[in-house]
Design an enzyme around this catalytic site. Sequence first.
Site, PDB file in Angstrom:
ATOM      1  N   ASP A 116       0.387  -1.213  -0.230  1.00 42.17           N
ATOM      2  CA  ASP A 116       0.062   0.121   0.018  1.00 42.17           C
ATOM      3  C   ASP A 116       0.807   1.147  -0.199  1.00 42.17           C
ATOM      4  OD1 ASP A 116      -2.147   1.241   0.169  1.00 42.17           O
ATOM      5  OD2 ASP A 116      -2.489   1.615   2.397  1.00 42.17           O
ATOM      6  N   TYR A 118       1.747   5.470  -0.662  1.00 39.53           N
ATOM      7  CA  TYR A 118       0.927   7.064   0.572  1.00 39.53           C
ATOM      8  C   TYR A 118       1.505   7.649  -0.837  1.00 39.53           C
ATOM      9  CZ  TYR A 118       0.595   9.321   4.486  1.00 39.53           C
ATOM     10  OH  TYR A 118       0.140  10.539   5.135  1.00 39.53           O
ATOM     11  N   HIS A 123      -3.314  14.375   0.466  1.00 38.59           N
ATOM     12  CA  HIS A 123      -3.973  13.679   1.858  1.00 38.59           C
ATOM     13  C   HIS A 123      -2.953  13.393   2.424  1.00 38.59           C
ATOM     14  CE1 HIS A 123      -5.427  10.090   3.946  1.00 38.59           C
ATOM     15  NE2 HIS A 123      -4.543   9.605   3.797  1.00 38.59           N
ATOM     16  N   ARG A 132       0.364  15.885  12.968  1.00 37.57           N
ATOM     17  CA  ARG A 132       1.234  15.984  13.448  1.00 37.57           C
ATOM     18  C   ARG A 132       1.102  18.078  13.224  1.00 37.57           C
ATOM     19  NH1 ARG A 132       3.088  12.192   9.736  1.00 37.57           N
ATOM     20  NH2 ARG A 132       4.019  14.336   8.754  1.00 37.57           N
ATOM     21  N   GLU A 184     -10.400   4.062   3.391  1.00 42.15           N
ATOM     22  CA  GLU A 184      -9.192   5.208   2.572  1.00 42.15           C
ATOM     23  C   GLU A 184      -9.785   4.493   1.047  1.00 42.15           C
ATOM     24  OE1 GLU A 184      -5.786   6.002   5.303  1.00 42.15           O
ATOM     25  OE2 GLU A 184      -5.073   3.669   4.096  1.00 42.15           O
ATOM     26  N   GLU A 186      -9.599   4.176  -2.704  1.00 38.93           N
ATOM     27  CA  GLU A 186      -7.738   3.999  -2.945  1.00 38.93           C
ATOM     28  C   GLU A 186      -8.104   3.949  -4.508  1.00 38.93           C
ATOM     29  OE1 GLU A 186      -4.953   2.378  -0.450  1.00 38.93           O
ATOM     30  OE2 GLU A 186      -5.397   3.040   0.482  1.00 38.93           O
ATOM     31  N   ASP A 216      -8.876   0.712   1.959  1.00 39.93           N
ATOM     32  CA  ASP A 216      -8.257   0.381   3.439  1.00 39.93           C
ATOM     33  C   ASP A 216      -9.137   0.826   4.372  1.00 39.93           C
ATOM     34  OD1 ASP A 216      -5.893  -0.980   3.910  1.00 39.93           O
ATOM     35  OD2 ASP A 216      -4.507   0.765   3.714  1.00 39.93           O
ATOM     36  N   ARG A 220      -8.329   4.416  12.990  1.00 39.11           N
ATOM     37  CA  ARG A 220      -7.569   5.539  12.900  1.00 39.11           C
ATOM     38  C   ARG A 220      -7.098   6.092  14.686  1.00 39.11           C
ATOM     39  NH1 ARG A 220      -6.221   6.558   7.848  1.00 39.11           N
ATOM     40  NH2 ARG A 220      -7.897   7.477   6.679  1.00 39.11           N
ATOM     41  N   GLN A 223      -4.336   3.071  14.672  1.00 39.29           N
ATOM     42  CA  GLN A 223      -3.464   3.364  14.303  1.00 39.29           C
ATOM     43  C   GLN A 223      -1.977   4.453  14.811  1.00 39.29           C
ATOM     44  OE1 GLN A 223      -4.090   4.975  10.278  1.00 39.29           O
ATOM     45  NE2 GLN A 223      -2.583   6.121   9.834  1.00 39.29           N
ATOM     46  N   TYR A 227       1.310   4.451  15.143  1.00 37.92           N
ATOM     47  CA  TYR A 227       1.872   3.693  14.008  1.00 37.92           C
ATOM     48  C   TYR A 227       3.363   4.787  14.130  1.00 37.92           C
ATOM     49  CZ  TYR A 227       2.067   8.826  13.324  1.00 37.92           C
ATOM     50  OH  TYR A 227       1.251  10.562  13.196  1.00 37.92           O
ATOM     51  N   LYS A 236      -4.798  -0.653  10.027  1.00 39.09           N
ATOM     52  CA  LYS A 236      -4.883  -1.446   8.875  1.00 39.09           C
ATOM     53  C   LYS A 236      -4.953  -2.441   8.194  1.00 39.09           C
ATOM     54  CE  LYS A 236      -2.789   3.314   7.138  1.00 39.09           C
ATOM     55  NZ  LYS A 236      -4.558   3.450   6.355  1.00 39.09           N
ATOM     56  N   THR A 240      -8.948  -5.296   4.336  1.00 42.36           N
ATOM     57  CA  THR A 240      -8.382  -4.760   2.914  1.00 42.36           C
ATOM     58  C   THR A 240      -9.272  -5.183   1.362  1.00 42.36           C
ATOM     59  OG1 THR A 240      -6.875  -3.808   3.006  1.00 42.36           O
ATOM     60  CG2 THR A 240      -7.024  -2.978   1.021  1.00 42.36           C
ATOM     61  N   THR A 327      -4.090   6.501  -0.360  1.00 40.65           N
ATOM     62  CA  THR A 327      -5.703   7.547  -0.560  1.00 40.65           C
ATOM     63  C   THR A 327      -5.858   8.204  -1.338  1.00 40.65           C
ATOM     64  OG1 THR A 327      -6.000   7.077   2.224  1.00 40.65           O
ATOM     65  CG2 THR A 327      -7.450   8.732   1.118  1.00 40.65           C
ATOM     66  N   GLU A 341      -9.882  12.942   6.902  1.00 45.18           N
ATOM     67  CA  GLU A 341      -9.711  14.287   6.425  1.00 45.18           C
ATOM     68  C   GLU A 341     -10.870  15.456   6.193  1.00 45.18           C
ATOM     69  OE1 GLU A 341      -7.168  14.812   2.239  1.00 45.18           O
ATOM     70  OE2 GLU A 341      -7.214  12.426   3.285  1.00 45.18           O
TER      71      GLU A 341
END
Length: 395
Positions: A116, A118, A123, A132, A184, A186, A216, A220, A223, A227, A236, A240, A327, A341
């Site tokens: 997968d 990114y 995104h 962050r 997500e 995709e 996917d 959250r 994650q 992560y 995740k 899927t 995504t 988002e």
Amino acid sequence: MTSWVRDPAFARDQPFGPQTLPYGVVDAGDGPRVAVRLGDHALPLRSIAHDLGDLADLVSGSSLDPLLAATRVEWSALRARLVSLVTESSTPSGAELLPLSDVRAVLPFTVGDYVDFYCSRYHAENVGRIMRPDTEPLLPNWTHLPVGYHGRSGTVVVSGTPVERPHGQRRGPEFGPTGRLDVEAEVGFVCGGPVSRRVPTGQAAEHIFGVVLVNDWSARDIQGWEYQPLGPFLGKSFATSISAWVTPLDALAMARVKVPDIGHPRLPYLVEDSPWGLDLRLAIEWNGSVVSRPMFADMSYSCAQQLAHMTVNGATVRPGDLFASGTVSGPSKEQRGCFLELSWGGREPITVGDTERTFLEDGDTVVITATAPGEDGSVVGISPVEGTILPAVDL
């Protein structure tokens, strides 16, 4: 168009007309069979094997595995033969046309490795700002390589398979079912052809058989706790979902576009001789309401660049391997490809019909659809991917 197929959905201005012809595997109660989709019907290819000549063995079994193990020359020859057969005025001898409502679609191929990526700048920047907020939204490496991670191929399921709410560790730490279940949207690429290493961008078509949509599913809160410093894991890996039908790469010849500029030259192994971005228009439906319309043309890395990157270290690509784009999001709120988002981390509720939501509740259903431009103004369809949330089991 004159055709023996009497189905209003089998037309050039419809997503699953003769310009598309996606492959899948269906079961009408007599076992799984490889089929091609014609509008709202499935044509099991075993029933017209005598018209396919020496290509029949590739599609006479119970999965797409033999077809994926073939070559680009054979894929193109089979597609050309099928286009000819389904656009004739007379019905091929023995042809069996089954309404999709009368068959069960099954996972059409054996999934090998699953990677997968990114690769949507919008995104990545949005997630960076949400997760962050006191740092730069993009990490320094993002504009230099297609960021990705290995997934769990054993949890790839066909569209329509219910998704059970997963358990995991959350910040605290505490343990329990996720309270921030997300999607997500995709695009996935199904690999085939000979086993190879170090596939240059110019040879992508020899190893990418076709395209599916991917959801996917993401937890959250799980994650967010796990992560850092490593990448996605339990947040995740629980499910899927992919389309039941694989749209051949040949069907998307008119949809190819250049990927956006990333602001500096790409390293030589990521340079393309011809464009491999794709003009796919996605839509995300949440309980029947369209909440987003992402554009795949906005992605910063193409499938050819992703495949080149994932094999440049000597890793192999094999028939049945699957890699997903990450995504798909765009510059406006109406083009964001996940609920993290859309709700801006849960702080801005999303209108879904006559309710407001932030993340998925038990019983919710999500459907992702997509189309692309085809020849002579036709519309090429990418088969939908759908899933409904089941409650978490008691542990």
